[in-house]
Design an enzyme around this catalytic site. Structure first.
Site, PDB file in Angstrom:
ATOM      1  N   ASP A 178       0.838  -1.202   0.000  1.00  0.00           N
ATOM      2  CA  ASP A 178       0.000   0.000   0.000  1.00  0.00           C
ATOM      3  C   ASP A 178       0.873   1.253   0.000  1.00  0.00           C
ATOM      4  OD1 ASP A 178      -2.811   1.183   0.683  1.00  0.00           O
ATOM      5  OD2 ASP A 178      -1.494   2.076   2.205  1.00  0.00           O
ATOM      6  N   GLU A 203       1.492  -0.538  -4.913  1.00  0.00           N
ATOM      7  CA  GLU A 203       0.513   0.456  -5.322  1.00  0.00           C
ATOM      8  C   GLU A 203       1.204   1.790  -5.559  1.00  0.00           C
ATOM      9  OE1 GLU A 203      -3.184   3.201  -3.973  1.00  0.00           O
ATOM     10  OE2 GLU A 203      -1.444   2.827  -2.716  1.00  0.00           O
TER      11      GLU A 203
HETATM   12  C1  ARE Z   1      -9.052   8.751   6.039  1.00  0.00           C
HETATM   13  C2  ARE Z   1     -10.023   9.863   5.677  1.00  0.00           C
HETATM   14  C3  ARE Z   1      -9.273  11.161   5.437  1.00  0.00           C
HETATM   15  C4  ARE Z   1      -8.455  11.501   6.667  1.00  0.00           C
HETATM   16  C5  ARE Z   1      -7.554  10.333   7.013  1.00  0.00           C
HETATM   17  C6  ARE Z   1      -6.792  10.553   8.290  1.00  0.00           C
HETATM   18  O1  ARE Z   1     -10.757   9.493   4.507  1.00  0.00           O
HETATM   19  O2  ARE Z   1     -10.205  12.190   5.151  1.00  0.00           O
HETATM   20  O3  ARE Z   1      -7.666  12.645   6.427  1.00  0.00           O
HETATM   21  O4  ARE Z   1      -8.322   9.136   7.170  1.00  0.00           O
HETATM   22  O5  ARE Z   1      -7.700  10.813   9.305  1.00  0.00           O
HETATM   23  C7  ARE Z   1      -7.702   4.981   2.648  1.00  0.00           C
HETATM   24  C8  ARE Z   1      -8.717   6.027   2.224  1.00  0.00           C
HETATM   25  C9  ARE Z   1      -8.426   7.380   2.847  1.00  0.00           C
HETATM   26  C10 ARE Z   1      -8.337   7.224   4.349  1.00  0.00           C
HETATM   27  C11 ARE Z   1      -7.153   6.290   4.602  1.00  0.00           C
HETATM   28  C12 ARE Z   1      -6.830   6.071   6.063  1.00  0.00           C
HETATM   29  O6  ARE Z   1      -8.722   6.152   0.808  1.00  0.00           O
HETATM   30  O7  ARE Z   1      -9.487   8.271   2.518  1.00  0.00           O
HETATM   31  O8  ARE Z   1      -8.143   8.478   4.964  1.00  0.00           O
HETATM   32  O9  ARE Z   1      -7.492   4.989   4.041  1.00  0.00           O
HETATM   33  O10 ARE Z   1      -7.939   5.623   6.763  1.00  0.00           O
HETATM   34  C13 ARE Z   1      -2.983   8.744  -2.652  1.00  0.00           C
HETATM   35  C14 ARE Z   1      -1.896   7.692  -2.397  1.00  0.00           C
HETATM   36  C15 ARE Z   1      -2.397   6.270  -2.495  1.00  0.00           C
HETATM   37  C16 ARE Z   1      -3.659   6.058  -1.642  1.00  0.00           C
HETATM   38  C17 ARE Z   1      -4.682   7.080  -2.101  1.00  0.00           C
HETATM   39  C18 ARE Z   1      -5.982   6.977  -1.298  1.00  0.00           C
HETATM   40  O11 ARE Z   1      -0.823   7.908  -3.302  1.00  0.00           O
HETATM   41  O12 ARE Z   1      -1.383   5.411  -2.033  1.00  0.00           O
HETATM   42  O13 ARE Z   1      -4.163   8.417  -1.914  1.00  0.00           O
HETATM   43  N1  ARE Z   1      -4.169   4.679  -1.741  1.00  0.00           N
HETATM   44  C19 ARE Z   1      -3.882   3.704  -0.655  1.00  0.00           C
HETATM   45  C20 ARE Z   1      -5.060   2.779  -0.386  1.00  0.00           C
HETATM   46  C21 ARE Z   1      -6.163   3.568   0.281  1.00  0.00           C
HETATM   47  C22 ARE Z   1      -5.698   4.069   1.624  1.00  0.00           C
HETATM   48  C23 ARE Z   1      -4.287   4.440   1.660  1.00  0.00           C
HETATM   49  C24 ARE Z   1      -3.441   4.304   0.594  1.00  0.00           C
HETATM   50  C25 ARE Z   1      -3.720   4.836   2.959  1.00  0.00           C
HETATM   51  O14 ARE Z   1      -5.454   2.128  -1.553  1.00  0.00           O
HETATM   52  O15 ARE Z   1      -7.350   2.803   0.409  1.00  0.00           O
HETATM   53  O16 ARE Z   1      -6.475   5.251   2.003  1.00  0.00           O
HETATM   54  O17 ARE Z   1      -3.306   3.617   3.594  1.00  0.00           O
HETATM   55  C26 ARE Z   1      -3.515  11.685  -7.034  1.00  0.00           C
HETATM   56  C27 ARE Z   1      -2.156  11.114  -6.681  1.00  0.00           C
HETATM   57  C28 ARE Z   1      -2.272   9.834  -5.894  1.00  0.00           C
HETATM   58  C29 ARE Z   1      -3.169  10.033  -4.694  1.00  0.00           C
HETATM   59  C30 ARE Z   1      -4.535  10.542  -5.176  1.00  0.00           C
HETATM   60  C31 ARE Z   1      -5.496  10.792  -4.020  1.00  0.00           C
HETATM   61  O18 ARE Z   1      -4.157  10.825  -7.974  1.00  0.00           O
HETATM   62  O19 ARE Z   1      -1.418  10.858  -7.867  1.00  0.00           O
HETATM   63  O20 ARE Z   1      -0.985   9.430  -5.449  1.00  0.00           O
HETATM   64  O21 ARE Z   1      -3.340   8.764  -4.028  1.00  0.00           O
HETATM   65  O22 ARE Z   1      -4.352  11.763  -5.888  1.00  0.00           O
HETATM   66  O23 ARE Z   1      -4.979  11.786  -3.184  1.00  0.00           O
END
Ligand code: ARE
Ligand code: CA
Length: 477
Positions: free
Chosen positions: A202, A228
């Site tokens: 992740d 990812e």
């Molecule tokens: C949650 C709340 C937030 C809060 C946070 C802390 O939703 O509002 O601020 O908690 O309190 C998942 C959810 C998040 C969640 C998080 C933790 O999607 O909403 O936050 O869990 O509970 C970037 C990263 C990429 C990531 C995505 C979501 O680069 O790695 O954001 N994806 C992975 C997983 C997710 C997970 C996480 C990582 C965290 O698949 O499920 O988050 O472990 C552009 C950029 C991307 C960026 C994207 C979104 O496209 O190129 O890099 O992705 O914007 O910002």
């Protein structure tokens, strides 16, 4: 780390998003029968529990680690181990979604295994406390190496921010240091020793490739690793920085394919004839591909624009193409239905996840849709065969074979298309696996449209009407 091995010619993974370990264990024999090689499971580590969130117990609480104790919303350590051994016995591998870039958000609480946690200060790295690892303030990146004033990632153009600051406020581990590396490596090694075959890493974009290389390099047991990295262009960090260490999720794939299926943004099915590296994607042997994932099906993680189960006819077309086309290691998504993008899986009022009942309205189980799992069978039958006999009408109708093993025809025109094709197939009778359950006569188990008789020259005439339930025909040996 980028090679994977599957049993019995099976070559597709399925993400059983938010399923409990007991449900995966009892389904593994079935998954093997359907042709799935492996299951990506939700993060198994101890996670934060947000009972007072609106809605309560959001799915994303599992992306906030509290410790590496394997007790989560999906079950405890015994249930996890039982799943791994049951699935291994069925020849189905388990891939763990591995959250090692960070721990929780701010605030404090009690995790899913009962451990206390404290996210500490919002602007400094004072006060972080995760006693069940244990991690303290010194194990997190901070003002010395995170160059944003908020401590969060405010600018994706700044590589130091992306890798040393907090992703949406999540406390960012100092993986340049030996001790945090040892802790995450210990977690990974623990589950390898239990029989886990691979890892989805992740938020890999948010970790330095050298740090990841050091973590992976210390593992024994040759796990399969896919990382990812959301690379849709326009940022300094690219997927290619990670391909020497394992596979990478190719996010351009699902969006481009969805555009072609919908005839959106100037795309059309006919353009798919060279889908892959020619489109600016990473090498196919480095890629994990998917139509949608758990983030972008609900607008998270660079979401929006991808087809999902909410548009079933087009979604089946996109999955059929993905599974018929030889680029990348395909991942089928298996979802639960939702209205609110934060809503967790079907559960009781205390956040205890319900048992899976496919097709009960809550558990969508795309991997059990005949049109998808029968294409998994076609994919497996065609492994190693090149694309041949490409045909298109210049627009929204296409066909191709995979050597002499499989033939697929898709018509997304607003009119019926009848065509005599070179199918590449050996002479004989074939059932359409989109509308039937068997590939050879007698064709039974579904509506069974469009069975074909291939002549000695390899040709057959096939029609798809624009009013057909599914505008796809697929045949394989
Ligand atoms: C949650 C709340 C937030 C809060 C946070 C802390 O939703 O509002 O601020 O908690 O309190 C998942 C959810 C998040 C969640 C998080 C933790 O999607 O909403 O936050 O869990 O509970 C970037 C990263 C990429 C990531 C995505 C979501 O680069 O790695 O954001 N994806 C992975 C997983 C997710 C997970 C996480 C990582 C965290 O698949 O499920 O988050 O472990 C552009 C950029 C991307 C960026 C994207 C979104 O496209 O190129 O890099 O992705 O914007 O910002
Ligand atoms: Ca980081």
């Amino acid at each position: 780390f980028g090679g994977y091995s599957c049993e019995d010619g099976r070559d597709v993974m399925v993400h059983l998003f938010e399923w409990k370990w007991s449900d995966i264990a009892s389904n593994c024999h079935r998954l093997a029968q359907l042709g799935y090689c492996a299951v990506q499971v939700s993060p198994p580590h101890e996670h934060a529990v947000y009972a007072n969130n609106d809605p309560p117990y959001p799915w994303w609480q599992r992306y906030q680690p509290v410790s590496y104790i394997v007790t989560s919303r999906s079950g405890d350590e015994a249930a996890f181990q039982n799943m791994v051994s049951t699935c291994n016995a069925a020849g189905v591998k388990i891939y763990v979604d591995t959250v090692i870039n960070h721990m929780t958000a701010g605030g404090s609480g009690t995790g899913s295994a009962g451990s206390s946690w404290n996210g500490g200060d919002d602007y400094t790295n004072i006060g972080q406390d995760y006693p069940s690892v244990p991690f303290g303030p010194g194990d997190f990146n901070g003002a010395d190496n995170c160059p944003s004033s908020s401590g969060n990632i405010d600018d994706y153009q700044n590589v130091d921010q992306v890798r040393n600051c907090r992703l949406v406020g999540l406390r960012d581990l100092r993986l340049g240091d030996d001790y945090p590396r040892d802790m995450v490596r210990g977690y990974m090694q623990k589950v390898i020793d239990w029989g886990v075959a691979g890892f989805r890493i992740d938020a890999a974009k948010h970790m330095w490739p050298g740090d990841l290389g050091s973590i992976y390099g210390g593992l024994s047991g040759s796990p399969f690793i896919y990382q990812e990295v959301i690379d849709q262009g326009g940022e300094p960090i690219t997927a290619g920085e990670y391909t020497s260490m394992g596979r990478v999720t190719e996010f351009k794939y699902g969006l481009s394919l969805s555009d072609c299926v919908r005839a959106a943004n100037g795309q059309k099915l006919a353009y798919l004839s060279n889908f892959g590296e020619d489109w600016g994607f990473i090498g196919g042997l480095s890629a994990v591909v998917f139509v949608d994932n758990h983030d972008n099906q609900r607008g998270h993680g660079g979401g929006g624009g991808v087809l999902t189960h909410k548009e079933p006819r087009d979604y089946k077309v996109a999955n059929a193409f993905m599974l018929a086309w030889p680029y990348g290691y395909p991942r089928v998504m298996s979802s639960y239905s939702f209205e609110n993008a934060d809503a967790g899986p079907p559960s009781d009022g205390s956040g205890n996840t319900n048992d899976v009942q496919c097709f009960d309205g809550d558990w969508v189980c795309e991997h059990e849709w005949r049109q998808i799992h029968n294409m998994v069978g076609l994919h497996n039958a065609a492994v190693g065969e090149p694309v041949a006999n490409w045909w298109d009408n210049g627009n929204m109708a296409i066909a191709f074979s995979r050597g002499a093993k499989a033939f697929v025809f898709i018509n997304k025109e607003e009119f019926s298309v009848t065509q005599t094709f070179q199918t590449g197939l050996p002479a004989g009778e074939y059932c359409d696996v989109i509308s039937c359950d068997g590939n050879l006569p007698p064709c039974t188990g579904g509506e069974c449209l469009g069975s074909i008789s291939v002549d000695d020259a390899g040709t057959a005439t096939v029609t798809i009407s624009n009013t057909d339930t599914d505008p796809i025909r697929a045949y394989h040996v």
